[in-house]
Motif scaffolding. Sequence first.
Motif, short mmCIF file in Angstrom:
data_model
loop_
_atom_site.label_atom_id
_atom_site.label_comp_id
_atom_site.label_asym_id
_atom_site.label_seq_id
_atom_site.Cartn_x
_atom_site.Cartn_y
_atom_site.Cartn_z
N ILE A 267 -6.06 15.38 -4.10
CA ILE A 267 -6.60 14.29 -3.29
C ILE A 267 -5.49 13.34 -2.86
CG2 ILE A 267 -8.09 12.26 -3.38
CD1 ILE A 267 -9.96 14.01 -5.20
N ARG A 268 -4.52 13.09 -3.74
CA ARG A 268 -3.40 12.22 -3.37
C ARG A 268 -2.64 12.80 -2.17
NH1 ARG A 268 -0.76 12.58 -7.75
NH2 ARG A 268 0.69 14.18 -7.03
N GLU A 269 -2.39 14.09 -2.19
CA GLU A 269 -1.70 14.73 -1.08
C GLU A 269 -2.53 14.67 0.20
OE1 GLU A 269 1.78 16.88 -2.12
OE2 GLU A 269 1.24 14.76 -2.34
N LEU A 270 -3.84 14.92 0.07
CA LEU A 270 -4.71 14.88 1.24
C LEU A 270 -4.68 13.50 1.89
CD1 LEU A 270 -7.84 16.83 -0.09
CD2 LEU A 270 -5.97 17.71 1.32
N ARG A 271 -4.71 12.46 1.07
CA ARG A 271 -4.71 11.10 1.62
C ARG A 271 -3.36 10.75 2.25
NH1 ARG A 271 -8.41 8.03 -2.98
NH2 ARG A 271 -10.32 8.10 -1.75
N ALA A 272 -2.32 11.40 1.79
CA ALA A 272 -0.99 11.15 2.35
C ALA A 272 -0.73 12.00 3.60
CB ALA A 272 0.08 11.44 1.29
N GLY A 273 -1.69 12.88 3.93
CA GLY A 273 -1.51 13.74 5.09
C GLY A 273 -0.56 14.89 4.84
N VAL A 274 -0.42 15.28 3.57
CA VAL A 274 0.47 16.38 3.19
C VAL A 274 -0.37 17.55 2.71
CG1 VAL A 274 2.31 17.09 1.62
CG2 VAL A 274 2.27 14.76 2.51
N ARG A 275 -0.02 18.75 3.14
CA ARG A 275 -0.78 19.92 2.72
C ARG A 275 -0.49 20.22 1.24
NH1 ARG A 275 -1.75 25.23 6.32
NH2 ARG A 275 -3.16 26.34 4.92
N PRO A 276 -1.51 20.15 0.39
CA PRO A 276 -1.28 20.38 -1.05
C PRO A 276 -1.05 21.86 -1.34
CG PRO A 276 -3.45 19.41 -0.62
CD PRO A 276 -2.91 19.87 0.68
N PRO A 277 -0.46 22.17 -2.48
CA PRO A 277 -0.37 23.58 -2.89
C PRO A 277 -1.75 24.13 -3.18
CG PRO A 277 0.33 22.13 -4.67
CD PRO A 277 0.14 21.27 -3.47
#
Length: 281
Positions: A267-277
């Motif tokens: 969720i942290r990555e999603l909110r940062a606009g970064v594609r998570p692993p």
Amino acid sequence: MGITITNTYGTPHHVSDTNPARVTSCDRYRLSLVGAITPAHPGYEDMVDMLKENGHDTRPEGYGLIFLESEEFSATYFGSIEQIEQYKRENTDGTATFDASQGVMYAQWPHGKGWDDFLPRTFWNIKDRGSIADGIGIITSFAHTETPGAEVIVYEFEGKWLPDSEPEQLVTYHCTACHLDTFHDSGHVHENTGPDRRRWAARQARQHIISAHRHGVGDSNSACRPNNGEMLRVVNAVARDVWGTTGNALPDTDDAFCATKGPCSIIRELRAGVRPPVYRA
């Protein structure tokens, strides 16, 4: 029951008078798909059965269709093909509206014979609309009623059912009050095939909040039950014994573990606009 579930991300939704987990409509919809069906389409007779049952099968030439979706609800509009073609011409800049009174509206998108081949797989997060990627991103979230600052978050993501399986596009929810991983709670992670699956994940998120409100956080009858690091302490103790070390192999609190290795990290990555692993890869 005296509970108001507050949507903290997206469109206001209206719920049943007797069941706040059941969404009945919303204020605004995204027009996800626009198309038409005619008697020449395979399975057409099965596709219009729902209209026949309600006395709405009044267009022998076929129907123009608009498939609407919100974060937690979906609907299908049946109108004239001419009306839909006009809407498409006028909507080249994305500002056109359509008169829903000219046709009929049904809750949810249809499924079954004919429809299953006609409707493509859709996602709430779409790259063409600025998302990280198709089917990867936050759908909606709700303020937790019992734990200040906590949320229950519904999100689309890539994950694996098993470490050696292929990645799939999935949808689920996560509660930042208890940090329970829905992969370990059967029936709470869904293949992200369409708005009905996203609606169900959001409904389960609402049910989680209702359970916390009804039974409290941590009660044995509540769906919201923090482990308070119990399993992590067990794993760390075993690791220290096996390896002969004094430090912990894993973070020793659920929130710290979740932030580095669990749903909160996704969720942290999603909110940062970064594609998570891929989760659980």
